[in-house]
Design a protein around this motif. Structure first.
Motif, PDB file in Angstrom:
ATOM      1  N   GLN A   1      59.615  42.413  -0.456  1.00 30.77           N
ATOM      2  CA  GLN A   1      58.345  42.356  -1.170  1.00 30.77           C
ATOM      3  C   GLN A   1      58.534  41.497  -2.415  1.00 30.77           C
ATOM      4  O   GLN A   1      59.361  41.805  -3.268  1.00 30.77           O
TER       5      GLN A   1
ATOM      6  N   CYS B   1      50.245  36.991  -4.901  1.00 33.95           N
ATOM      7  CA  CYS B   1      51.011  37.762  -3.920  1.00 33.95           C
ATOM      8  C   CYS B   1      50.936  37.097  -2.549  1.00 33.95           C
ATOM      9  O   CYS B   1      51.954  36.952  -1.873  1.00 33.95           O
TER      10      CYS B   1
ATOM     11  N   TYR C   1      48.667  45.529  -1.001  1.00 37.51           N
ATOM     12  CA  TYR C   1      49.831  44.722  -0.631  1.00 37.51           C
ATOM     13  C   TYR C   1      49.823  44.415   0.868  1.00 37.51           C
ATOM     14  O   TYR C   1      50.102  43.288   1.275  1.00 37.51           O
TER      15      TYR C   1
ATOM     16  N   SER D   1      48.477  47.949  -5.117  1.00 41.20           N
ATOM     17  CA  SER D   1      48.676  49.209  -4.408  1.00 41.20           C
ATOM     18  C   SER D   1      49.242  48.901  -3.026  1.00 41.20           C
ATOM     19  O   SER D   1      49.231  47.747  -2.581  1.00 41.20           O
ATOM     20  N   GLU D   2      49.703  49.927  -2.329  1.00 41.63           N
ATOM     21  CA  GLU D   2      50.292  49.713  -1.005  1.00 41.63           C
ATOM     22  C   GLU D   2      49.268  49.107  -0.041  1.00 41.63           C
ATOM     23  O   GLU D   2      49.585  48.185   0.710  1.00 41.63           O
TER      24      GLU D   2
ATOM     25  N   ALA E   1      58.066  39.913  -6.101  1.00 43.35           N
ATOM     26  CA  ALA E   1      57.758  40.539  -7.391  1.00 43.35           C
ATOM     27  C   ALA E   1      56.295  40.341  -7.776  1.00 43.35           C
ATOM     28  O   ALA E   1      55.719  41.165  -8.483  1.00 43.35           O
ATOM     29  N   GLU E   2      55.678  39.267  -7.295  1.00 39.90           N
ATOM     30  CA  GLU E   2      54.270  39.019  -7.602  1.00 39.90           C
ATOM     31  C   GLU E   2      53.357  40.093  -7.037  1.00 39.90           C
ATOM     32  O   GLU E   2      52.203  40.220  -7.454  1.00 39.90           O
ATOM     33  N   CYS E   3      53.866  40.875  -6.104  1.00 43.32           N
ATOM     34  CA  CYS E   3      53.058  41.904  -5.438  1.00 43.32           C
ATOM     35  C   CYS E   3      53.251  43.291  -6.035  1.00 43.32           C
ATOM     36  O   CYS E   3      52.606  44.245  -5.594  1.00 43.32           O
ATOM     37  N   ASP E   4      54.107  43.425  -7.019  1.00 43.74           N
ATOM     38  CA  ASP E   4      54.422  44.740  -7.574  1.00 43.74           C
ATOM     39  C   ASP E   4      53.216  45.452  -8.178  1.00 43.74           C
ATOM     40  O   ASP E   4      53.146  46.674  -8.159  1.00 43.74           O
ATOM     41  N   ALA E   5      52.260  44.713  -8.706  1.00 45.43           N
ATOM     42  CA  ALA E   5      51.105  45.328  -9.363  1.00 45.43           C
ATOM     43  C   ALA E   5      50.055  45.823  -8.370  1.00 45.43           C
ATOM     44  O   ALA E   5      49.126  46.518  -8.760  1.00 45.43           O
TER      45      ALA E   5
ATOM     46  N   TYR F   1      49.802  40.880   2.426  1.00 40.26           N
ATOM     47  CA  TYR F   1      50.873  40.482   3.337  1.00 40.26           C
ATOM     48  C   TYR F   1      50.284  39.834   4.585  1.00 40.26           C
ATOM     49  O   TYR F   1      50.744  38.785   5.038  1.00 40.26           O
TER      50      TYR F   1
END
Length: 120
Positions: free
Chosen positions: A76, A52, A88, A84-85, A78-82, A92
């Motif tokens: 965002q 991510c 992430y 939590s906020e 797609a690598e970060c979809d798994a 970021y």
């Protein structure tokens, strides 16, 4: 990288199988999905987070010149979809730092190259 390739190959196989069968029962597709995902090893949270971070750094480095941080947002990856906020947001910020460091390193290389050229 190997995991992405394996996952992509399994996904393409599923798309091919489901695309060619017209009115077939969805049960074989579910079995194929379970088989395809069970062969790929699961990534650790640290590996997912690093992917991510790298993806965020890549997105940030590709911002257009007229990017306005007050009005525009980064998509965002797609690598970060798994994640939590909260995870992430941490990733970021790390990706932003990584992108900034990459920019500073590139600038330093240019400065060093300019200093090495013959000056009159």
């Amino acid at each position: 990288m190997r995991i992405r390739t394996t996952t992509l190959a399994a996904t393409l196989l599923l798309v091919t199988l489901t695309g060619c069968s017209g009115d077939s029962d969805p049960a074989p597709t579910e079995t194929a999905t379970a088989t395809a995902t069970s062969t790929a090893p699961a990534l650790s949270k640290a590996e997912i987070t690093q992917q991510c971070i790298d993806a965020v750094a890549a997105v940030i480095s590709q911002r257009p010149a007229d990017f306005d941080p007050e009005a525009d947002t980064d998509p965002q990856p797609a690598e970060c979809d798994a994640l939590s906020e909260t995870d992430y947001l941490d990733a970021y910020m790390d990706g932003l730092q990584q992108s900034n460091q990459d920019g500073r390193d590139a600038l330093q290389r240019q400065i060093d190259e300019a200093a090495e050229t013959d000056q009159p």
